[in-house]
Design a protein around this motif. Structure first.
Motif, mmCIF file in Angstrom:
data_model
loop_
_atom_site.group_PDB
_atom_site.id
_atom_site.type_symbol
_atom_site.label_atom_id
_atom_site.label_comp_id
_atom_site.label_asym_id
_atom_site.label_seq_id
_atom_site.Cartn_x
_atom_site.Cartn_y
_atom_site.Cartn_z
ATOM 1 N N SER A 4 0.824 -1.193 0.000
ATOM 2 C CA SER A 4 0.000 0.000 0.000
ATOM 3 C C SER A 4 0.870 1.260 0.000
ATOM 4 N N ILE A 5 0.670 2.113 -0.998
ATOM 5 C CA ILE A 5 1.458 3.337 -1.143
ATOM 6 C C ILE A 5 0.521 4.547 -1.182
ATOM 7 N N LEU A 6 0.817 5.532 -0.364
ATOM 8 C CA LEU A 6 0.098 6.806 -0.420
ATOM 9 C C LEU A 6 0.885 7.751 -1.325
ATOM 10 N N LEU A 7 0.241 8.239 -2.373
ATOM 11 C CA LEU A 7 0.852 9.176 -3.312
ATOM 12 C C LEU A 7 0.174 10.529 -3.134
ATOM 13 N N VAL A 8 0.948 11.514 -2.700
ATOM 14 C CA VAL A 8 0.414 12.862 -2.480
ATOM 15 C C VAL A 8 1.035 13.771 -3.535
ATOM 16 N N GLU A 9 0.238 14.116 -4.543
ATOM 17 C CA GLU A 9 0.745 14.862 -5.706
ATOM 18 C C GLU A 9 -0.428 15.610 -6.346
ATOM 19 N N ASP A 10 -0.306 16.933 -6.510
ATOM 20 C CA ASP A 10 -1.418 17.707 -7.054
ATOM 21 C C ASP A 10 -1.417 17.788 -8.570
ATOM 22 N N GLU A 11 -0.346 17.337 -9.224
ATOM 23 C CA GLU A 11 -0.311 17.329 -10.685
ATOM 24 C C GLU A 11 -0.769 15.968 -11.189
ATOM 25 N N GLN A 12 -1.938 15.954 -11.826
ATOM 26 C CA GLN A 12 -2.569 14.700 -12.218
ATOM 27 C C GLN A 12 -1.699 13.880 -13.172
ATOM 28 N N LYS A 13 -1.057 14.530 -14.128
ATOM 29 C CA LYS A 13 -0.252 13.790 -15.103
ATOM 30 C C LYS A 13 0.906 13.059 -14.424
ATOM 31 N N ILE A 14 1.540 13.720 -13.457
ATOM 32 C CA ILE A 14 2.643 13.074 -12.748
ATOM 33 C C ILE A 14 2.128 11.897 -11.933
ATOM 34 N N ALA A 15 1.021 12.108 -11.219
ATOM 35 C CA ALA A 15 0.453 11.042 -10.391
ATOM 36 C C ALA A 15 0.064 9.841 -11.244
ATOM 37 N N GLU A 16 -0.612 10.099 -12.350
ATOM 38 C CA GLU A 16 -1.035 8.997 -13.222
ATOM 39 C C GLU A 16 0.169 8.298 -13.842
ATOM 40 N N GLY A 17 1.195 9.070 -14.182
ATOM 41 C CA GLY A 17 2.395 8.465 -14.750
ATOM 42 C C GLY A 17 3.072 7.512 -13.776
ATOM 43 N N ILE A 18 3.161 7.919 -12.515
ATOM 44 C CA ILE A 18 3.773 7.058 -11.490
ATOM 45 C C ILE A 18 2.954 5.788 -11.300
ATOM 46 N N MET A 19 1.647 5.946 -11.154
ATOM 47 C CA MET A 19 0.794 4.776 -10.910
ATOM 48 C C MET A 19 0.781 3.837 -12.109
#
Length: 226
Positions: A4-19
């Motif tokens: 389980s990883i909590l990703l705290v990021e307000d830029e959607q493209k970066i968050a989606e890219g990581i996931m």
């Protein structure tokens, strides 16, 4: 088993890219992400849930990443990796000072980030699940009692050496620079010589005896506990 990883990021493209990258077959372990795009939401999640690792931006709507990191450290030793555009030395040092485990500046390589995540999950997953003791190389630390045993015999360590040993054992196999140790143990505003680290390492090795040889010097870099 998924991690389980909590990703705290307000830029959607970066968050989606990581996931997408982590769940696209590139990662060693299966990961389950919870994504928060603002700091206040992240704080709620931190207070209500347990995670195996946290990826944390600093500049966020609501609470910033530094505040969130402090809240995490008040309740847990879960690995925290900052992902941020703030690359100034003072920001890095402050991040380490309040308890982050790594500090990654944007833009970053997805492959490198994935390797860091996997490294922290491999080395720390079992440790966070069982906090009563930390064990390696005939060394056992009982953090709640501030006790250290080597081959069954209690060893008395000065506070700085105890903190060093605990940090090395929590990050086995990872390079730890002198600056890392200075910031974590002396504070980011310390103005003395970094040779103080070498003196404490020498004392720690002597106190540990044979297992102390596992703390290796990495020339011109720092130390690593193999």
């Amino acid at each position: 088993m998924k991690h389980s990883i909590l990703l705290v990021e307000d830029e959607q493209k970066i968050a989606e890219g990581i996931m997408d990258y982590m769940n696209g077959g590139e990662a060693e372990y299966e990961t389950c992400f919870t994504w928060a795009d603002d700091g206040d939401k992240a704080l709620e999640l931190v207070y209500e849930n347990e995670y195996d690792l946290v990826l944390l931006d600093i500049m966020l709507p609501g609470a910033d990443g530094f505040e969130i990191c402090k809240a995490i450290r008040a309740k847990s030793y879960v690995p925290v990796i900052f992902l941020t555009a703030r690359g100034r030395e003072e920001d890095r040092l402050y991040g380490y000072d309040i308890g982050c485990d790594d500090y990654v500046v944007k833009p970053f390589s997805m492959a490198e980030l994935s390797a860091k995540i996997m490294s922290f999950l491999r080395r720390s997953k079992g440790l966070w699940e069982k906090k009563s003791s930390i064990e390696a190389y005939d060394i056992v630390i009982y953090p709640d009692k501030l006790q250290v045993f080597v081959a069954g015999n209690e060893v008395r360590l000065a506070p700085k050496e105890y903190a060093m040993l605990k940090y090395f054992m929590e990050h086995r196999g990872m390079l730890i620079t002198r600056d890392d140790l200075l910031v974590r143990l002396w504070g980011y505003d310390y103005e003395g010589s970094d040779r103080v680290v070498d003196n404490h390492i020498k004392k720690l090795r002597q106190a540990l005896g044979e297992p102390g040889k596992k703390i290796k010097t990495v020339f011109a870099k720092g130390y690593r506990m193999d």
